[in-house]
Write a protein that holds these residues in place. Structure first.
Motif, PDB file in Angstrom:
ATOM      1  N   GLY A  12      -8.879  -3.863   4.482  1.00 11.61           N
ATOM      2  CA  GLY A  12     -10.051  -4.747   4.555  1.00 11.61           C
ATOM      3  C   GLY A  12     -11.331  -4.009   4.219  1.00 11.61           C
ATOM      4  O   GLY A  12     -11.643  -2.965   4.796  1.00 11.61           O
ATOM      5  N   GLY A  13     -12.060  -4.543   3.247  1.00  8.96           N
ATOM      6  CA  GLY A  13     -13.293  -3.897   2.790  1.00  8.96           C
ATOM      7  C   GLY A  13     -14.522  -4.727   3.080  1.00  8.96           C
ATOM      8  O   GLY A  13     -15.312  -5.030   2.196  1.00  8.96           O
ATOM      9  N   LYS A  43     -19.758 -14.250   1.888  1.00  7.45           N
ATOM     10  CA  LYS A  43     -19.096 -14.307   3.192  1.00  7.45           C
ATOM     11  C   LYS A  43     -19.880 -15.200   4.134  1.00  7.45           C
ATOM     12  O   LYS A  43     -21.115 -15.222   4.054  1.00  7.45           O
ATOM     13  CB  LYS A  43     -19.067 -12.907   3.809  1.00  7.45           C
ATOM     14  CG  LYS A  43     -17.736 -12.268   3.666  1.00  7.45           C
ATOM     15  CD  LYS A  43     -17.575 -10.981   4.366  1.00  7.45           C
ATOM     16  CE  LYS A  43     -16.265 -10.396   3.848  1.00  7.45           C
ATOM     17  NZ  LYS A  43     -16.241  -8.976   3.870  1.00  7.45           N
TER      18      LYS A  43
HETATM   19  C1  LIG Z   1     -21.217 -17.961  11.590  1.00  7.50           C
HETATM   20  C2  LIG Z   1     -21.373 -16.486  11.755  1.00  7.50           C
HETATM   21  C3  LIG Z   1     -22.621 -15.909  11.638  1.00  7.50           C
HETATM   22  C4  LIG Z   1     -22.783 -14.525  11.808  1.00  7.50           C
HETATM   23  N1  LIG Z   1     -24.028 -13.992  11.691  1.00  7.50           N
HETATM   24  C5  LIG Z   1     -24.216 -12.680  11.906  1.00  7.50           C
HETATM   25  C6  LIG Z   1     -25.503 -12.102  11.791  1.00  7.50           C
HETATM   26  O1  LIG Z   1     -26.491 -12.760  11.430  1.00  7.50           O
HETATM   27  N2  LIG Z   1     -25.631 -10.773  12.087  1.00  7.50           N
HETATM   28  C7  LIG Z   1     -24.576  -9.994  12.445  1.00  7.50           C
HETATM   29  O2  LIG Z   1     -24.765  -8.798  12.694  1.00  7.50           O
HETATM   30  N3  LIG Z   1     -23.329 -10.500  12.511  1.00  7.50           N
HETATM   31  C8  LIG Z   1     -23.122 -11.830  12.248  1.00  7.50           C
HETATM   32  N4  LIG Z   1     -21.864 -12.349  12.302  1.00  7.50           N
HETATM   33  C9  LIG Z   1     -20.734 -11.454  12.577  1.00  7.50           C
HETATM   34  C10 LIG Z   1     -20.375 -10.627  11.337  1.00  7.50           C
HETATM   35  O3  LIG Z   1     -20.228 -11.456  10.208  1.00  7.50           O
HETATM   36  C11 LIG Z   1     -19.069  -9.873  11.560  1.00  7.50           C
HETATM   37  O4  LIG Z   1     -19.100  -9.277  12.832  1.00  7.50           O
HETATM   38  C12 LIG Z   1     -18.862  -8.792  10.505  1.00  7.50           C
HETATM   39  O5  LIG Z   1     -18.739  -9.379   9.232  1.00  7.50           O
HETATM   40  C13 LIG Z   1     -17.604  -7.981  10.813  1.00  7.50           C
HETATM   41  O6  LIG Z   1     -17.332  -7.105   9.760  1.00  7.50           O
HETATM   42  P1  LIG Z   1     -15.819  -6.654   9.469  1.00  7.50           P
HETATM   43  O7  LIG Z   1     -15.903  -5.614   8.438  1.00  7.50           O
HETATM   44  O8  LIG Z   1     -15.141  -6.375  10.757  1.00  7.50           O
HETATM   45  O9  LIG Z   1     -15.110  -7.966   8.890  1.00  7.50           O
HETATM   46  P2  LIG Z   1     -15.345  -8.727   7.533  1.00  7.50           P
HETATM   47  O10 LIG Z   1     -16.715  -8.550   7.037  1.00  7.50           O
HETATM   48  O11 LIG Z   1     -14.854 -10.116   7.798  1.00  7.50           O
HETATM   49  O12 LIG Z   1     -14.379  -8.006   6.491  1.00  7.50           O
HETATM   50  C14 LIG Z   1     -12.986  -8.081   6.580  1.00  7.50           C
HETATM   51  C15 LIG Z   1     -12.414  -7.908   5.163  1.00  7.50           C
HETATM   52  O13 LIG Z   1     -10.998  -7.770   5.217  1.00  7.50           O
HETATM   53  C16 LIG Z   1     -10.418  -8.462   4.122  1.00  7.50           C
HETATM   54  N5  LIG Z   1      -9.016  -8.743   4.486  1.00  7.50           N
HETATM   55  C17 LIG Z   1      -8.544  -9.586   5.444  1.00  7.50           C
HETATM   56  N6  LIG Z   1      -7.215  -9.522   5.521  1.00  7.50           N
HETATM   57  C18 LIG Z   1      -6.814  -8.609   4.608  1.00  7.50           C
HETATM   58  C19 LIG Z   1      -5.532  -8.099   4.228  1.00  7.50           C
HETATM   59  N7  LIG Z   1      -4.400  -8.495   4.824  1.00  7.50           N
HETATM   60  N8  LIG Z   1      -5.484  -7.179   3.217  1.00  7.50           N
HETATM   61  C20 LIG Z   1      -6.625  -6.759   2.597  1.00  7.50           C
HETATM   62  N9  LIG Z   1      -7.866  -7.212   2.932  1.00  7.50           N
HETATM   63  C21 LIG Z   1      -7.950  -8.114   3.936  1.00  7.50           C
HETATM   64  C22 LIG Z   1     -11.292  -9.682   3.969  1.00  7.50           C
HETATM   65  O14 LIG Z   1     -11.231 -10.243   2.669  1.00  7.50           O
HETATM   66  C23 LIG Z   1     -12.679  -9.118   4.281  1.00  7.50           C
HETATM   67  O15 LIG Z   1     -13.386  -8.704   3.125  1.00  7.50           O
HETATM   68  C24 LIG Z   1     -21.675 -13.725  12.108  1.00  7.50           C
HETATM   69  C25 LIG Z   1     -20.403 -14.296  12.200  1.00  7.50           C
HETATM   70  C26 LIG Z   1     -20.237 -15.664  12.017  1.00  7.50           C
HETATM   71  C27 LIG Z   1     -18.878 -16.274  12.121  1.00  7.50           C
END
Ligand SMILES: Cc1cc2nc3c(=O)[nH]c(=O)nc-3n(C[C@H](O)[C@H](O)[C@H](O)COP(=O)(O)OP(=O)(O)OC[C@H]3O[C@@H](n4cnc5c(N)ncnc54)[C@H](O)[C@@H]3O)c2cc1C
Length: 377
Positions: A12-13, A43
């Motif tokens: 996941g990136g 996103k």
């Molecule tokens: C409605 C809403 C509003 C939000 N607003 C804010 C805000 O204003 N400020 C803030 O700080 N946070 C906010 N958040 C929270 C924030 O978006 C997340 O906490 C943050 O994106 C988490 O980052 P991450 O890297 O863990 O996950 P993500 O950014 O979701 O990245 C996960 C990645 O993994 C990839 N992936 C998934 N499964 C697989 C697989 N099996 N193989 C390969 N790739 C895969 C996906 O395509 C994705 O690119 C909000 C969330 C929501 C739902």
């Protein structure tokens, strides 16, 4: 470099995965990152980043100061009937679209030597004792360590029965909708407007656009014939602030970006020997924390511990123990507070009362707001 044997593989990136990959590459590690989508992509996210991660992002190589991003210093909150409260933000934040941010970090990761495969969904991760094997539809990869940075919803969680609605005790099932819009809007402000069953955030991002993103429960959509437009007219626009914004805004996408079946709460920071980074370890409600900063902070914690393991300074058992410990110290109370507060929002009477109370005792509002922002790291 052996093209299919790595020090660390990251599934996941998003922010968690990309930031972890960059930090490990900076420490001289051989890293592969597998992302199922192709950069750049949009996103669902409110796109407000708490300043707690500003210096971290600069340190890993993102030149934020040169990017002329909106500097957000105040928050305006309204209840469903439009009663509002504006407060200065102690820590504050900045606005940048995920389309821009993730793509910049992707370029940075590649420049630092991370092997990034796009359109590469990981279907399975298994351990054979000495190392891990990751399987995509096309190829297999081996790594000494695997980190799950795949966000709140993934095939891997579905397979493990980890994310199903209701799998997290007390979790509700939410739906999120996001638009980029052109709107006459103060660049230094984030606004959070409540409506029956949810709330909508608006703030400026790069490119003189606003991000307009709301969260509601799935029931409200069902009550409106599963039609987003109808729900916006019948429910969101009951709040006079949202009525004005939805009427005046120029919507830049034909259709909004949506995600459903979101649940908030704690999962587990280590699962089947994988370190879980970002939302895959637990999701904080956007109102009650800063998920993006938490994802970046988790990557910071993990990168140092993984480096220690790869150097032989700690064992694998110590790595997982220490990661769990540091993760709980950093996030448990934030996630717990979030899960407690989230169900209160979108409740018409309660939110009206809360805004009334905060207007009478503004320092109480400041305390709650500052609990949603962490310290710089
Ligand atoms: C409605 C809403 C509003 C939000 N607003 C804010 C805000 O204003 N400020 C803030 O700080 N946070 C906010 N958040 C929270 C924030 O978006 C997340 O906490 C943050 O994106 C988490 O980052 P991450 O890297 O863990 O996950 P993500 O950014 O979701 O990245 C996960 C990645 O993994 C990839 N992936 C998934 N499964 C697989 C697989 N099996 N193989 C390969 N790739 C895969 C996906 O395509 C994705 O690119 C909000 C969330 C929501 C739902």
């Amino acid at each position: 470099m052996n093209e299919s044997q790595f020090d660390c593989a990251i599934v996941g990136g998003g922010l968690a995965g990309l930031c972890l990959a960059i930090q490990l590459a900076d420490k001289g590690r051989e890293v592969i990152l597998l992302e199922k989508e192709e950069y750049p992509f949009h996103k669902v996210c409110g796109e407000y980043i708490s300043n707690e991660s500003y210096s971290f992002l600069e340190r890993i190589g993102l030149p934020l100061t040169t990017m002329n991003l909106p500097d957000i210093t105040e928050v305006k909150i309204s209840s469903p009937n439009g009663k509002s409260l504006t407060r200065k933000l102690d820590t504050g934040g900045f606005g940048i679209s995920r389309y821009t941010l993730d793509a910049l970090l992707f370029e940075l990761a590649k420049k630092k030597g991370v092997v990034v495969w796009q359109n590469a969904q990981v279907n399975e991760v298994v351990s054979d004792g000495d190392s891990f094997v990751l399987r995509t539809g096309r190829k297999e990869y081996r790594a000494k360590i695997v980190c799950g940075a795949y966000g709140k919803r993934s095939l891997l969680d579905r397979k493990a029965g980890r994310h199903l609605p209701g799998a997290i005790p007390g979790a509700l099932n939410y739906l999120a909708v996001k638009y980029h819009v052109k709107l006459d809007f103060p660049p230094n402000r984030i606004e959070l407007h409540n409506f029956k069953g949810g709330y909508c955030g608006i703030s400026k991002v790069d490119g003189d656009k606003c991000c307009l993103c709301y969260l509601t429960n799935a029931e409200i959509l069902r009550e409106n014939g599963n039609t987003i437009k109808l729900m916006e007219q019948n429910v969101l626009m009951q709040n006079p602030h949202l009525k004005a914004y939805f009427s005046e805004a120029v919507f830049l996408n034909e259709r909004p970006l949506t995600i459903s079946q979101i649940t908030f709460g704690k999962k587990s920071p280590v699962e089947q020997g994988m370190l879980m980074i970002g939302d895959s370890a637990g999701t904080v409600t956007p109102l009650c924390g800063n998920g993006m900063s938490m994802a970046m902070r988790a990557s910071f914690i993990a990168s140092n511990l993984i480096d220690g393991y790869l150097d032989g300074r700690i064992t694998f058992a110590q790595l997982t123990f220490l990661y769990k410990k540091e993760w709980h110290n950093s996030f448990s109370s934030r996630i717990r507070t979030g899960s407690l507060i989230q169900p209160l929002f979108g409740k018409k009477i309660l939110t009206n009362m809360a805004i009334g109370l905060f207007r009478a005792i503004p320092w109480a509002a400041d305390k709650v707001i500052s609990a949603t922002h962490g310290q710089p790291f």
